[in-house]
Motif scaffolding. Structure first.
Motif, PDB file in Angstrom:
ATOM      1  N   MET A 117     -10.036  -5.216  11.697  1.00 10.59           N
ATOM      2  CA  MET A 117      -9.821  -4.615  10.052  1.00 10.59           C
ATOM      3  C   MET A 117     -10.592  -6.018   9.414  1.00 10.59           C
ATOM      4  SD  MET A 117      -5.904  -3.827   9.700  1.00 10.59           S
ATOM      5  CE  MET A 117      -5.284  -5.199   9.926  1.00 10.59           C
TER       6      MET A 117
ATOM      7  N   LEU B 200      -9.817   1.874   2.108  1.00  3.87           N
ATOM      8  CA  LEU B 200      -9.430   2.065   3.381  1.00  3.87           C
ATOM      9  C   LEU B 200     -10.599   2.187   4.224  1.00  3.87           C
ATOM     10  CD1 LEU B 200      -6.872   4.920   3.204  1.00  3.87           C
ATOM     11  CD2 LEU B 200      -6.436   2.607   3.743  1.00  3.87           C
TER      12      LEU B 200
ATOM     13  N   TYR C 224     -10.832  -0.263   7.444  1.00 10.65           N
ATOM     14  CA  TYR C 224     -10.586   0.560   8.820  1.00 10.65           C
ATOM     15  C   TYR C 224     -11.903   1.322   9.350  1.00 10.65           C
ATOM     16  CZ  TYR C 224      -5.524   0.454   8.387  1.00 10.65           C
ATOM     17  OH  TYR C 224      -4.264  -0.318   7.759  1.00 10.65           O
TER      18      TYR C 224
ATOM     19  N   PHE D 129     -12.901   2.314  13.061  1.00 12.09           N
ATOM     20  CA  PHE D 129     -13.274   3.712  13.431  1.00 12.09           C
ATOM     21  C   PHE D 129     -14.561   4.005  14.091  1.00 12.09           C
ATOM     22  CE2 PHE D 129     -14.699   7.966  12.379  1.00 12.09           C
ATOM     23  CZ  PHE D 129     -13.541   8.837  12.767  1.00 12.09           C
TER      24      PHE D 129
ATOM     25  N   PHE E  81     -10.248   2.117  16.458  1.00 13.37           N
ATOM     26  CA  PHE E  81      -9.189   2.770  15.412  1.00 13.37           C
ATOM     27  C   PHE E  81      -8.188   3.360  16.266  1.00 13.37           C
ATOM     28  CE2 PHE E  81      -7.749   6.325  12.690  1.00 13.37           C
ATOM     29  CZ  PHE E  81      -7.389   5.668  11.589  1.00 13.37           C
TER      30      PHE E  81
ATOM     31  N   TYR F 210      -5.114   5.772  15.507  1.00 15.44           N
ATOM     32  CA  TYR F 210      -4.746   6.681  14.564  1.00 15.44           C
ATOM     33  C   TYR F 210      -3.136   6.498  14.201  1.00 15.44           C
ATOM     34  CZ  TYR F 210      -3.963  10.975  11.768  1.00 15.44           C
ATOM     35  OH  TYR F 210      -3.544  12.009  11.097  1.00 15.44           O
TER      36      TYR F 210
ATOM     37  N   PHE G  58      -2.465   3.278  12.332  1.00 16.65           N
ATOM     38  CA  PHE G  58      -3.019   3.254  11.023  1.00 16.65           C
ATOM     39  C   PHE G  58      -1.785   4.205  10.119  1.00 16.65           C
ATOM     40  CE2 PHE G  58      -4.752   6.393   8.122  1.00 16.65           C
ATOM     41  CZ  PHE G  58      -5.296   5.468   7.202  1.00 16.65           C
TER      42      PHE G  58
END
Length: 365
Positions: free
Chosen positions: A1, A57, A61, A65, A70, A72, A75
């Motif tokens: 991040m 975002l 992220y 991704f 990433f 999910y 998240f």
């Protein structure tokens, strides 16, 4: 991040968006015979929130991704921890207020306690056309729309990642799509998409969210080349979107202005400016979600109490009392942030850490 410290002005901007929405809700309770157009357009504060969400975002992220890092599930849990505890608290508070007022003999708007709308509100589906009425804490429809954006974030992130090296094309496509979508929606529905809440609210976030994603791509590309350019751009876009709203221009004009303002404020921070990065501004931005979520419960409590205690003939408040009513939403916000929002978010993140630790221990046993 990515580190969010270098976009602190955008955190402060959230407080402006929240207070614009608050004015939209509170002005009708002021004992005056006029409403400025800028206040009437206060619902656009939601569009500003949505555009900020897309930018932030992507900032946090998108790299993970695109690089395959990433997760999910993590998240979604982090986003749920951010929005759900306060949503649930205000939902329960509105139920308690409605039931308590009814038991005490006060008239209660039938829409507030629409029990058939309760499942959709609990599941954050009330902006998906699944709630029969705008019930309980009505502003939470936008949190349902945010949840839709979170669930579909991989689609947004895929588009943003694919177009990251062509940010001007990305921006042009988004602006063209926004212009077309608002025109077509108005034509088909008879009302503006910016007025959608429990019906089509999930769609309402999509163009703004993607605009935020496009602005992030421009910002990352170095499109804002100097501090002076960023400052002039921020002043122009900020003034432009306020003038457009005050003049009653089509909402899409202000929304595009939001994108430019976000881009230029982030550009100012990128080039070393501390504008709107002072702790007070950042703190107000950090508690802005609470500001947004408690404004209607506070309105119901304050206005009804004032009308009862002062024996007002209507629910219109004199100016001095109205100013106190408006100003007091900020300390209420701070209380809800520190007693509900932050502790619950931390607890949910601790649960996630504990679950991950147990899964790791089981996998390595």
């Amino acid at each position: 991040m990515q580190d969010a410290a270098n976009i602190r002005p955008l955190t402060a901007l959230r407080f402006f968006a929240a207070m614009w929405v608050v004015l939209f809700h509170y002005w009708p309770k002021l004992d005056v015979a006029f409403t400025p157009t800028l206040v009437e357009k206060g619902y656009l504060g939601v569009e500003l929130f949505f555009t900020l969400s897309g930018f932030i975002l992507c900032h946090v992220y998108l790299s993970a991704f695109g690089e395959g890092r990433f997760r999910y599930g993590d998240f979604l849990w982090n986003r749920l921890a951010r929005v759900y505890p306060l949503h649930l608290a205000t939902l329960l508070a509105m139920i308690a207020l409605g039931v308590g007022a009814g038991a005490a003999g006060f008239a209660v708007d039938a829409g507030i306690l629409s029990w058939e709308s309760l499942p959709a509100n609990v599941l954050l589906l009330q902006a998906w056309g699944l709630a029969p009425q705008a019930a309980f804490n009505h502003p939470s429809w936008s949190i349902s729309a945010e949840w839709f954006a979170y669930l579909t974030f991989p689609v947004s992130a895929w588009a943003a990642w694919k177009l990251r090296s062509r940010p001007w094309l990305f921006t042009g496509l988004v602006v063209a799509a926004i212009t077309a979508l608002y025109a077509v929606f108005q034509k088909l529905s008879g009302f503006s998409l910016t007025e959608a809440t429990i019906h089509w609210g999930a769609l309402r976030i999509v163009p703004c969210f993607m605009l935020g994603c496009a602005m992030h791509a421009l910002w990352r590309s170095g499109a804002v080349r100097s501090l002076s350019t960023a400052a002039l751009g921020a002043a122009f876009c900020g003034a432009g979107m306020l003038i457009a709203a005050a003049a009653g221009a089509p909402d899409v004009v202000s929304i595009i202005g939001f994108g430019g303002l976000i881009l230029c404020l982030a550009g100012m921070a990128q080039h070393g400016s501390r504008f709107a990065s002072q702790p007070t501004f950042v703190y107000l931005g950090e508690i802005s979600y609470s500001t947004y979520m408690i404004c209607v419960p506070w309105k119901i409590i304050f206005v009804n109490a004032a009308a009862k205690v002062l024996n007002l003939p209507t629910e219109k408040l004199p100016l001095g009392l109205w100013i106190n009513y408006l100003v007091c939403v900020v300390p209420q916000t701070a209380v809800s942030n520190h007693l509900i929002e932050k502790p619950a978010r931390s607890r949910m993140k601790l649960w996630a850490d504990s679950w991950r630790a147990r899964r790791h221990a089981a996998a390595t046993a």
